[in-house]
Design a protein around this motif. Structure first.
Motif, PDB file in Angstrom:
ATOM      1  N   ARG A  41       0.820  -1.217   0.000  1.00 22.01           N
ATOM      2  CA  ARG A  41       0.000   0.000   0.000  1.00 22.01           C
ATOM      3  C   ARG A  41       0.854   1.266   0.000  1.00 22.01           C
ATOM      4  NH1 ARG A  41       0.339  -1.674   5.096  1.00 22.01           N
ATOM      5  NH2 ARG A  41       0.748  -0.115   6.704  1.00 22.01           N
ATOM      6  N   PRO A  61      -1.764   2.024  -5.457  1.00 19.69           N
ATOM      7  CA  PRO A  61      -0.882   1.227  -4.602  1.00 19.69           C
ATOM      8  C   PRO A  61      -0.590  -0.113  -5.284  1.00 19.69           C
ATOM      9  CG  PRO A  61      -2.736   2.094  -3.343  1.00 19.69           C
ATOM     10  CD  PRO A  61      -3.032   2.354  -4.795  1.00 19.69           C
ATOM     11  N   ARG A  64      -3.017  -3.065  -5.009  1.00 22.31           N
ATOM     12  CA  ARG A  64      -4.378  -2.939  -5.539  1.00 22.31           C
ATOM     13  C   ARG A  64      -4.373  -3.118  -7.057  1.00 22.31           C
ATOM     14  NH1 ARG A  64      -7.653   0.401  -2.083  1.00 22.31           N
ATOM     15  NH2 ARG A  64      -9.305  -0.327  -3.442  1.00 22.31           N
ATOM     16  N   GLU A 115      -6.631   6.382  -2.497  1.00 25.90           N
ATOM     17  CA  GLU A 115      -5.864   5.863  -1.359  1.00 25.90           C
ATOM     18  C   GLU A 115      -4.478   6.503  -1.244  1.00 25.90           C
ATOM     19  OE1 GLU A 115      -4.202   1.573   0.164  1.00 25.90           O
ATOM     20  OE2 GLU A 115      -6.087   1.607  -0.954  1.00 25.90           O
TER      21      GLU A 115
END
Length: 154
Positions: A41, A61, A64, A115
């Motif tokens: 992440r 990230p 993901r 994110e």
């Protein structure tokens, strides 16, 4: 090869403090995170996409997966993956597949996954498959300039 000179010049011009983090050779962002012992992440990956007749960077990230349909809805245009060979002239001082996620340095519009917008710090490929760049969150956001952001990952 180390950090791309284009990227280095851009980061210096932005007044960003960064650190180079060597790691074992790895070709995929998730494997880079693993090789460098950094949570996925916190490692940003770049995906070159084609939107109409232009290229853009989608950045997420490494842990993901980018959902092109979500990105297309946000942009209001069709989005498709670019061919790896399309990246060579755009990132001429980078190894194939080691595109830094700083589109502004290379004249490309960038879209970030939400994110990444609140991260305290970020690691990313600097232009080769053996060196990560580490920057603090405020510097990461400064490097992104006017990049857009949306929820585009599963």
């Amino acid at each position: 090869m180390a950090i791309s000179q284009t990227l280095r010049n851009y980061m210096d011009g932005c007044g960003v403090t960064f650190h180079e983090v060597p790691h074992a050779h790895a070709m995929q962002a998730a494997k880079v995170a693993e090789a460098a012992h950094i949570p996925g992440r916190r490692v940003a990956k770049s995906v070159l996409v084609r939107v109409g007749d232009r290229y853009m960077l989608a950045v997420a990230p490494s842990s993901r997966r980018i959902q092109l349909d979500d990105l297309a809805r946000w942009l209001g245009q069709d989005v498709m993956l670019a061919e790896e060979a399309d990246a060579a002239p755009l990132f001429s001082d980078c190894e194939l597949g080691a595109m830094p996620p700083i589109g502004a340095a290379f004249g490309l519009q960038t879209i970030l996954d939400d994110e990444l917008m609140s991260a305290d710090d970020i690691y990313f490929e600097g232009g080769d498959h053996r060196t990560l760049v580490h920057v603090g969150g405020p510097d990461w956001r400064r490097l992104q300039g006017d990049a857009g952001h949306c929820a585009m990952c599963a």
